[in-house]
Design a protein around this motif. Structure first.
Motif, PDB file in Angstrom:
ATOM      1  N   GLY A 273       0.836  -1.183   0.000  1.00 13.14           N
ATOM      2  CA  GLY A 273       0.000   0.000   0.000  1.00 13.14           C
ATOM      3  C   GLY A 273       0.874   1.236   0.000  1.00 13.14           C
ATOM      4  O   GLY A 273       2.040   1.188   0.393  1.00 13.14           O
ATOM      5  N   SER A 274       0.326   2.340  -0.420  1.00 11.32           N
ATOM      6  CA  SER A 274       1.098   3.580  -0.519  1.00 11.32           C
ATOM      7  C   SER A 274       0.960   4.378   0.775  1.00 11.32           C
ATOM      8  O   SER A 274      -0.137   4.766   1.168  1.00 11.32           O
ATOM      9  CB  SER A 274       0.608   4.406  -1.712  1.00 11.32           C
ATOM     10  N   LEU A 275       2.084   4.598   1.431  1.00  9.77           N
ATOM     11  CA  LEU A 275       2.129   5.369   2.667  1.00  9.77           C
ATOM     12  C   LEU A 275       2.793   6.714   2.382  1.00  9.77           C
ATOM     13  O   LEU A 275       3.885   6.765   1.815  1.00  9.77           O
ATOM     14  CB  LEU A 275       2.914   4.624   3.742  1.00  9.77           C
ATOM     15  N   VAL A 276       2.149   7.795   2.780  1.00 11.51           N
ATOM     16  CA  VAL A 276       2.683   9.140   2.573  1.00 11.51           C
ATOM     17  C   VAL A 276       3.319   9.624   3.870  1.00 11.51           C
ATOM     18  O   VAL A 276       2.695   9.559   4.941  1.00 11.51           O
ATOM     19  CB  VAL A 276       1.583  10.116   2.127  1.00 11.51           C
ATOM     20  N   LEU A 277       4.552  10.079   3.784  1.00  9.03           N
ATOM     21  CA  LEU A 277       5.293  10.588   4.927  1.00  9.03           C
ATOM     22  C   LEU A 277       5.701  12.041   4.670  1.00  9.03           C
ATOM     23  O   LEU A 277       6.011  12.409   3.529  1.00  9.03           O
ATOM     24  CB  LEU A 277       6.545   9.746   5.193  1.00  9.03           C
ATOM     25  N   TYR A 278       5.692  12.831   5.721  1.00  4.42           N
ATOM     26  CA  TYR A 278       6.133  14.229   5.647  1.00  4.42           C
ATOM     27  C   TYR A 278       7.227  14.443   6.676  1.00  4.42           C
ATOM     28  O   TYR A 278       7.273  13.760   7.704  1.00  4.42           O
ATOM     29  CB  TYR A 278       4.967  15.182   5.944  1.00  4.42           C
ATOM     30  N   ASN A 279       8.097  15.414   6.396  1.00  6.38           N
ATOM     31  CA  ASN A 279       9.122  15.722   7.388  1.00  6.38           C
ATOM     32  C   ASN A 279       8.537  16.575   8.505  1.00  6.38           C
ATOM     33  O   ASN A 279       7.672  17.428   8.281  1.00  6.38           O
ATOM     34  CB  ASN A 279      10.316  16.433   6.741  1.00  6.38           C
ATOM     35  N   LYS A 280       8.993  16.303   9.692  1.00  9.64           N
ATOM     36  CA  LYS A 280       8.548  17.047  10.864  1.00  9.64           C
ATOM     37  C   LYS A 280       9.172  18.439  10.822  1.00  9.64           C
ATOM     38  O   LYS A 280      10.399  18.576  10.763  1.00  9.64           O
ATOM     39  CB  LYS A 280       8.977  16.303  12.137  1.00  9.64           C
ATOM     40  N   LEU A 281       8.325  19.469  10.852  1.00 13.99           N
ATOM     41  CA  LEU A 281       8.833  20.832  10.691  1.00 13.99           C
ATOM     42  C   LEU A 281       9.542  21.293  11.968  1.00 13.99           C
ATOM     43  O   LEU A 281       9.004  21.172  13.066  1.00 13.99           O
ATOM     44  CB  LEU A 281       7.685  21.782  10.363  1.00 13.99           C
ATOM     45  N   PRO A 282      10.755  21.828  11.842  1.00 19.79           N
ATOM     46  CA  PRO A 282      11.472  22.339  13.016  1.00 19.79           C
ATOM     47  C   PRO A 282      10.869  23.646  13.523  1.00 19.79           C
ATOM     48  O   PRO A 282      10.115  24.315  12.810  1.00 19.79           O
ATOM     49  CB  PRO A 282      12.898  22.553  12.482  1.00 19.79           C
ATOM     50  N   GLN A 283      11.200  23.972  14.760  1.00 19.81           N
ATOM     51  CA  GLN A 283      10.703  25.192  15.391  1.00 19.81           C
ATOM     52  C   GLN A 283      11.819  26.228  15.472  1.00 19.81           C
ATOM     53  O   GLN A 283      12.977  25.892  15.694  1.00 19.81           O
ATOM     54  CB  GLN A 283      10.162  24.889  16.796  1.00 19.81           C
ATOM     55  N   TRP A 284      11.440  27.499  15.318  1.00 20.83           N
ATOM     56  CA  TRP A 284      12.425  28.576  15.392  1.00 20.83           C
ATOM     57  C   TRP A 284      12.769  28.876  16.843  1.00 20.83           C
ATOM     58  O   TRP A 284      11.895  29.071  17.679  1.00 20.83           O
ATOM     59  CB  TRP A 284      11.897  29.834  14.722  1.00 20.83           C
ATOM     60  N   HIS A 285      14.061  28.861  17.151  1.00 19.16           N
ATOM     61  CA  HIS A 285      14.538  29.121  18.510  1.00 19.16           C
ATOM     62  C   HIS A 285      15.021  30.562  18.595  1.00 19.16           C
ATOM     63  O   HIS A 285      16.007  30.941  17.946  1.00 19.16           O
ATOM     64  CB  HIS A 285      15.680  28.164  18.866  1.00 19.16           C
TER      65      HIS A 285
END
Length: 367
Positions: A273-285
């Protein structure tokens, strides 16, 4: 790919020639009775180990497998599979896939989903001069150690396109290729191709399509074909107004759990099956004035290549991903040419390595 390619051939040969096989973790030896006639005819070595009682053989290999928790002891299991066909079949039936045991043992494990509970910790070494990348399995909790070699890749430039050839041998020799990943013109979209042997009775590629080997013909079962197993895309960011890179991966992964490591013996083939993954967005420090992401001590150097892939909320159910924040793949820099790569279910080592390879190379339209 039933066997682990780096089980020492010398060790496997020794199992044929020596009169007895030492068991891992002990000095006990088991040598079946062989008639003098067979031994004189030179057939003793070939039949000696295959003539073991099935129950005894299974018990021996089960003990070897249980005693070898991780590499380099797992090498004993791979060597047992190299003794003869019968030993190989029993070993393949006993060794559990990474999804259930959390270990990589045989070659087939490289294209099977990673463990469910905790990620497998690996690292990648890059050689800029040779444009090569080598993937190793970490043997300790350290960020980098001697490692167990898993896969290698070589980067080729085809005009403005980029292509990575993935191999199961460190020297990337011909005939050891198991897949590739190729980019588009702008190097923002990559296609992952799995090089798989065709099924018996399938149409053999014509002579104009397959490589020519000197005085050798490619058998139908040895012929290969490229099967697309995933895509990786990077969003355009010409004005650098969207912050760090944004990655989207669409990967074909098996949905049904299958404990059988040998696909020929599986009762029901797993459905991809096709699984879609996204990168976890970093937070500005604000204090550090930079983008930050928690890698839990597995990354030491800030780099635009660093990323963590997660599944969207509710999308990981068929694959057993209950936590929406669970990191499926983590990639980051620890030295100038060394990067960590931690992956888990439903990605395989091959798919995780291919996704990480797409992060290398300049992408002028993304950052």
């Amino acid at each position: 790919m039933p066997l682990w390619c780096h089980a020492s051939p010398a060790a496997a040969g020794a199992a044929h020639s020596e009169p007895a096989l030492p068991l891992a973790g002990g000095n006990a030896r088991v040598s079946p009775e062989v008639s003098a006639e067979q031994d004189e005819e030179g057939e003793g070595d070939g039949r000696r180990w295959s003539s073991l009682v099935p129950e005894l053989l299974a018990d021996i290999l089960r003990r070897v497998d249980a005693d070898a928790e991780k590499w380099p002891k797992r090498r004993d299991v791979a060597v047992c599979a190299c003794v003869c066909r019968r030993w190989r079949e029993v070993t393949i039936a006993l060794v559990r896939p990474p999804l259930h045991c959390g270990r990589v043992t045989l070659l087939s494990s490289l294209k099977q989903p990673g463990p469910r509970d905790a990620p497998l910790q690996c690292f990648i070494k890059r050689n800029k001069k040779k444009s090569t990348f080598h993937l190793y399995l970490s043997l300790t909790q350290a960020l980098i150690d001697e490692g167990k070699f898993l896969l290698a890749a070589h980067r080729n430039k085809c005009g403005f396109h980029m292509e990575y050839i993935i191999s199961i041998r460190g020297d990337l020799s011909h005939g050891s290729h198991v897949g590739k990943i190729k980019s588009n013109f702008t190097r923002t979209k990559f296609t992952i191709c799995d090089l798989q042997p065709q099924y018996e009775g399938s149409k053999v590629p014509s002579s104009s399509c397959r490589p020519r080997l000197a005085s050798k013909q490619i058998k139908p079962l040895a012929s290969t074909g490229n099967v697309e197993t995933g895509k990786v895309s990077y969003e355009y960011n010409l004005l650098k107004s969207r912050g760090p890179r944004r990655i989207r991966c669409s990967i074909r992964c098996p949905i049904e759990e299958d404990t059988e490591i040998d696909p020929r013996k599986a009762k029901k083939p797993s459905t991809p099956g096709s699984l879609v993954l996204y990168n976890k967005l970093p937070q500005w420090h604000e204090h550090l004035q930079c983008w930050c992401l928690n890698f839990h001590g597995r990354v030491m150097v800030a780099s635009v290549k660093n990323f963590q892939l997660i599944a969207p909320a509710g999308a990981g159910g068929p694959w057993g991903i209950q936590d929406d924040d669970a990191v499926i793949l983590q990639f980051g820099k620890i030295e100038d040419d060394v990067f960590t790569m931690d992956y888990r279910q439903p990605l395989s080592a091959f798919q995780a390595f291919a996704i990480c390879l797409s992060s290398f190379g300049s992408k002028l339209v993304c950052e």
